[in-house]
Write a protein that holds these residues in place. Structure first.
Motif, mmCIF file in Angstrom:
data_model
loop_
_atom_site.group_PDB
_atom_site.id
_atom_site.type_symbol
_atom_site.label_atom_id
_atom_site.label_comp_id
_atom_site.label_asym_id
_atom_site.label_seq_id
_atom_site.Cartn_x
_atom_site.Cartn_y
_atom_site.Cartn_z
ATOM 1 N N LEU A 207 103.837 148.221 52.495
ATOM 2 C CA LEU A 207 103.510 147.948 51.097
ATOM 3 C C LEU A 207 104.713 148.241 50.217
ATOM 4 C CD1 LEU A 207 99.878 149.377 50.752
ATOM 5 C CD2 LEU A 207 100.577 147.013 51.153
ATOM 6 N N GLU A 208 104.853 147.493 49.160
ATOM 7 C CA GLU A 208 105.998 147.652 48.276
ATOM 8 C C GLU A 208 105.712 148.679 47.190
ATOM 9 O OE1 GLU A 208 107.157 143.910 46.714
ATOM 10 O OE2 GLU A 208 107.650 143.036 48.664
ATOM 11 N N HIS A 209 106.738 149.432 46.813
ATOM 12 C CA HIS A 209 106.632 150.348 45.678
ATOM 13 C C HIS A 209 106.471 149.530 44.398
ATOM 14 C CE1 HIS A 209 107.226 154.381 47.191
ATOM 15 N NE2 HIS A 209 108.185 153.937 47.993
ATOM 16 N N LYS A 210 105.486 149.881 43.576
ATOM 17 C CA LYS A 210 105.317 149.187 42.301
ATOM 18 C C LYS A 210 106.043 149.905 41.173
ATOM 19 C CE LYS A 210 103.406 145.996 41.979
ATOM 20 N NZ LYS A 210 103.856 144.612 42.204
ATOM 21 N N ASN A 211 106.373 151.164 41.395
ATOM 22 C CA ASN A 211 107.060 151.931 40.362
ATOM 23 C C ASN A 211 108.021 152.892 41.048
ATOM 24 O OD1 ASN A 211 107.805 153.704 38.242
ATOM 25 N ND2 ASN A 211 105.890 153.248 37.164
ATOM 26 N N LEU A 212 109.284 152.817 40.686
ATOM 27 C CA LEU A 212 110.287 153.644 41.347
ATOM 28 C C LEU A 212 110.101 155.131 41.087
ATOM 29 C CD1 LEU A 212 113.481 151.488 40.682
ATOM 30 C CD2 LEU A 212 112.114 151.610 42.782
ATOM 31 N N PHE A 213 109.420 155.474 40.007
ATOM 32 C CA PHE A 213 109.318 156.870 39.604
ATOM 33 C C PHE A 213 107.948 157.483 39.874
ATOM 34 C CE2 PHE A 213 112.366 154.683 36.853
ATOM 35 C CZ PHE A 213 113.522 155.393 37.160
ATOM 36 N N SER A 214 107.087 156.779 40.572
ATOM 37 C CA SER A 214 105.778 157.335 40.904
ATOM 38 C C SER A 214 105.368 156.846 42.291
ATOM 39 C CB SER A 214 104.727 156.916 39.866
ATOM 40 O OG SER A 214 104.529 155.511 39.879
ATOM 41 N N ARG A 215 104.371 157.483 42.833
ATOM 42 C CA ARG A 215 103.918 157.173 44.185
ATOM 43 C C ARG A 215 103.037 155.915 44.186
ATOM 44 N NH1 ARG A 215 99.871 162.370 43.946
ATOM 45 N NH2 ARG A 215 98.192 161.366 42.767
ATOM 46 N N THR A 216 102.770 155.417 45.377
ATOM 47 C CA THR A 216 101.867 154.275 45.535
ATOM 48 C C THR A 216 100.565 154.765 46.159
ATOM 49 O OG1 THR A 216 103.680 152.698 45.787
ATOM 50 C CG2 THR A 216 101.533 152.050 46.658
ATOM 51 N N ASP A 217 99.462 154.549 45.436
ATOM 52 C CA ASP A 217 98.132 154.967 45.891
ATOM 53 C C ASP A 217 97.285 153.707 46.091
ATOM 54 O OD1 ASP A 217 99.051 157.538 45.481
ATOM 55 O OD2 ASP A 217 98.114 157.736 43.510
ATOM 56 N N PRO A 218 97.311 153.107 47.271
ATOM 57 C CA PRO A 218 96.687 151.794 47.450
ATOM 58 C C PRO A 218 95.176 151.845 47.703
ATOM 59 C CG PRO A 218 97.777 152.452 49.464
ATOM 60 C CD PRO A 218 98.068 153.532 48.461
ATOM 61 N N PHE A 219 94.503 150.778 47.288
ATOM 62 C CA PHE A 219 93.105 150.549 47.652
ATOM 63 C C PHE A 219 92.872 149.045 47.690
ATOM 64 C CE2 PHE A 219 93.041 150.627 43.022
ATOM 65 C CZ PHE A 219 92.126 149.645 42.661
ATOM 66 N N LEU A 220 91.797 148.631 48.370
ATOM 67 C CA LEU A 220 91.469 147.215 48.518
ATOM 68 C C LEU A 220 90.204 146.874 47.738
ATOM 69 C CD1 LEU A 220 91.948 146.670 52.383
ATOM 70 C CD2 LEU A 220 93.592 146.173 50.550
ATOM 71 N N VAL A 221 90.172 145.670 47.206
ATOM 72 C CA VAL A 221 88.959 145.105 46.605
ATOM 73 C C VAL A 221 88.677 143.788 47.318
ATOM 74 C CG1 VAL A 221 87.878 144.155 44.527
ATOM 75 C CG2 VAL A 221 89.351 146.173 44.354
ATOM 76 N N ILE A 222 87.464 143.650 47.849
ATOM 77 C CA ILE A 222 87.062 142.417 48.534
ATOM 78 C C ILE A 222 86.059 141.692 47.644
ATOM 79 C CG2 ILE A 222 85.997 141.418 50.600
ATOM 80 C CD1 ILE A 222 86.883 143.881 52.137
ATOM 81 N N SER A 223 86.342 140.424 47.355
ATOM 82 C CA SER A 223 85.482 139.624 46.472
ATOM 83 C C SER A 223 85.081 138.338 47.172
ATOM 84 C CB SER A 223 86.206 139.294 45.154
ATOM 85 O OG SER A 223 86.644 140.466 44.500
ATOM 86 N N ARG A 224 83.966 137.781 46.756
ATOM 87 C CA ARG A 224 83.507 136.495 47.288
ATOM 88 C C ARG A 224 83.514 135.469 46.158
ATOM 89 N NH1 ARG A 224 78.041 136.000 45.712
ATOM 90 N NH2 ARG A 224 77.179 137.965 44.952
ATOM 91 N N TYR A 225 83.557 134.192 46.547
ATOM 92 C CA TYR A 225 83.558 133.107 45.574
ATOM 93 C C TYR A 225 82.152 132.546 45.419
ATOM 94 C CZ TYR A 225 88.656 133.036 45.763
ATOM 95 O OH TYR A 225 89.974 133.375 45.675
ATOM 96 N N VAL A 226 81.820 132.155 44.186
ATOM 97 C CA VAL A 226 80.563 131.470 43.915
ATOM 98 C C VAL A 226 80.893 130.144 43.252
ATOM 99 C CG1 VAL A 226 79.232 133.597 43.719
ATOM 100 C CG2 VAL A 226 80.312 132.659 41.682
ATOM 101 N N ASP A 227 79.855 129.386 42.897
ATOM 102 C CA ASP A 227 80.065 128.067 42.308
ATOM 103 C C ASP A 227 80.952 128.160 41.071
ATOM 104 O OD1 ASP A 227 78.441 127.094 44.244
ATOM 105 O OD2 ASP A 227 76.639 126.991 43.002
ATOM 106 N N GLY A 228 81.861 127.203 40.940
ATOM 107 C CA GLY A 228 82.752 127.183 39.794
ATOM 108 C C GLY A 228 84.026 127.955 40.004
ATOM 109 N N GLY A 229 84.223 128.503 41.208
ATOM 110 C CA GLY A 229 85.443 129.237 41.492
ATOM 111 C C GLY A 229 85.435 130.674 41.022
ATOM 112 N N LEU A 230 84.301 131.136 40.482
ATOM 113 C CA LEU A 230 84.200 132.521 40.020
ATOM 114 C C LEU A 230 84.199 133.465 41.220
ATOM 115 C CD1 LEU A 230 83.572 134.485 37.600
ATOM 116 C CD2 LEU A 230 81.160 134.141 38.165
#
Length: 484
Positions: A207-230
């Protein structure tokens, strides 16, 4: 992204991907299979449907001074008499005026009546962020707005989605607050029961560092699609501190949650930020079937980061370390396979209950017919369990009493039989009659000993198992416990 439960402590927990969330544990929103079976057995088909409501909002009022509002949604049904009944609450989303909630609310749609729904939004104060949302006192939170509609208005839309304007509500008429308090989007889906669940352990690498001066605390979000691309989020993993090669705890997804194994999912990896503005590290689109193939091949899939010029492919990869499917059988499945629930009861006849002839005794038989404490316990438990026992013959014992001209007995048959194999009575009323008769034929004594009763019950259950019967045995011991 300020819509993933972003407080610095409570927001780090996983949401929506645990065994309880998909119906493998205890849950109050699960469809009532017994009610559905009862209705179907009487010819009612299609009049009742379980509907799952999901929610998002935009343009909410900002009630916090140093940060954005922390909104929670409460769902009510309004009866014909105008009385409100709460049916569910979402999680609290911190620092967001455009929340997209993960927790859904299930309601039963009934074709033949108008079901009025009321949705109220509250800004939950920081001091309450570690409290279960079900325990929050709404009067201690700041009101953000409300909206109302009939359930049929949502499900009759072609895409089963409806957007409502939030207002300050009747209770707040006359207060100095704007009439328009934002907008609430609702989406309804019919719950089609699925017993298949997928369990996965997900891992990322490089995983890439998003901020050079702070740590990276990752988490995942899993989403599904419904009608209309939402896209609608279905689960969030826990946050892992300072790790560019994180492995998250197992995620459980019911097939019903995502539509099917072929339904596309978006998996987003974020860097946690206590302000609620989580940094997107990368994302990818895969179905459960694709994730299963990733596991089988042992390879990873590169994450991508959207840019103005298109998706930038990253070195970061997502791996599926484990993938398994299991069938979760319901209580009704066990009943259909021939399992029974056998009820057994034992009543305390020790002298600590008081003289049965006096009104202050727990064993007093009221001439008016009002049941005493022991009779109420027998009725309340027995009337529930009796339907799961095919012959409705129940072992019934007493303990701690002295039969006429006999020593104290710590396990005697309520029906008066002296045979150890003749302890059963017919039905719940049989228990009630045997109990009343026993009061006239024994003297209350002591001490209170449960051992002999439990041994007899265990012997009956053991014999049933040895005979190959599929039965669960429930022993109800009703006793009087003196408080110091």
């Amino acid at each position: 992204m300020g819509n993933c439960c972003s407080d610095d402590r409570g927001g780090r927990a996983a949401i929506g991907g645990t065994p309880t969330d998909i119906g493998l544990g205890n849950g109050n929103d699960a469809p009532n299979d017994a009610v559905h079976l009862y209705l179907r057995s009487r010819g009612y088909h299609g009049l009742f449907s379980q509907i799952q409501l999901s929610f998002s909002a935009t343009g909410l009022r900002d009630r916090d001074v140093l940060s954005k509002s922390d909104p929670m949604l409460v769902v009510y049904t309004r009866g014909r008499d105008g009385v409100l009944k709460e049916v569910g609450r979402t999680e609290v989303v911190l620092n967001s005026l455009n929340p997209k909630w993960i927790n859904t609310v299930n309601v039963t749609f009934q074709f033949e009546i108008v079901q009025t729904m009321l949705f109220r939004l509250y800004d939950v104060d920081t001091q309450f962020h570690q409290i279960d949302v079900k325990m929050l006192k709404l009067e201690e939170q700041q009101f953000l707005g409300e909206a109302s509609c009939a359930l049929s208005e949502i499900i009759t839309k072609s895409n089963r989605s409806l957007t409502l304007d939030l207002t300050h509500g009747e209770e707040y008429t006359g207060l100095s607050c704007p009439q328009n308090c934002g907008r609430l989007a609702l989406h309804a889906e019919e719950c089609i029961s699925s017993k298949t669940a997928a369990e996965m352990i997900l891992r990322c690498s490089e995983l890439e560092h998003k901020n050079l001066f702070s740590r990276t605390d990752p988490f995942l979000v899993i989403s599904r699609y419904v009608d209309g691309g939402l896209s609608i989020p279905v689960c969030k993993t826990e946050v892992i501190r300072s790790d560019l090669k994180p492995t998250w705890k197992p995620v459980f997804l019911n097939i019903q949650q995502v539509g099917s194994k072929d339904s596309p999912l978006v998996i987003e990896c974020f860097n946690f930020n206590s302000s609620g503005k989580h940094d997107l590290i990368g994302k990818l689109k895969k179905s459960l079937l694709d994730l299963e193939k990733l596991h089988s091949s042992g390879t990873g899939e590169n994450l991508a980061l959207p840019t103005a010029a298109g998706d930038k492919i990253l070195k970061s990869q997502l791996f599926v370390d484990t993938f398994s499917e299991s069938t979760q059988h319901t209580f009704l499945d066990y009943l259909a396979a021939g399992f029974e629930v056998n009820f057994m009861v034992a009543v305390d006849f020790t002298a600590s209950n008081g003289n049965p002839r006096l009104p202050d005794s727990l064993h007093y038989i009221d001439p008016s017919g009002r049941p005493n404490a022991y009779q109420r316990a027998i009725l309340e438990v027995g009337e529930v369990l009796q339907f799961y026992d095919s012959d409705r013959r129940f072992p019934a014992w007493g303990f701690g009493a002295r039969p006429i001209d006999g020593p104290v007995c710590h396990c005697f048959n309520l029906n008066g039989s002296s045979s150890s194999t003749s302890c059963e009575v017919e039905g719940i009323q049989g228990i009630m009659m045997a109990y009343t008769s026993a009061l006239l034929n024994v003297s209350l004594a002591g001490p209170t000993l449960f051992g002999p009763v439990i041994s007899n019950a265990a012997q009956i259950a053991g014999q049933s198992l040895a005979n190959g019967h599929h039965r669960y045995f429930v022993l109800l011991i009703i006793t009087f416990m003196e408080t110091p």
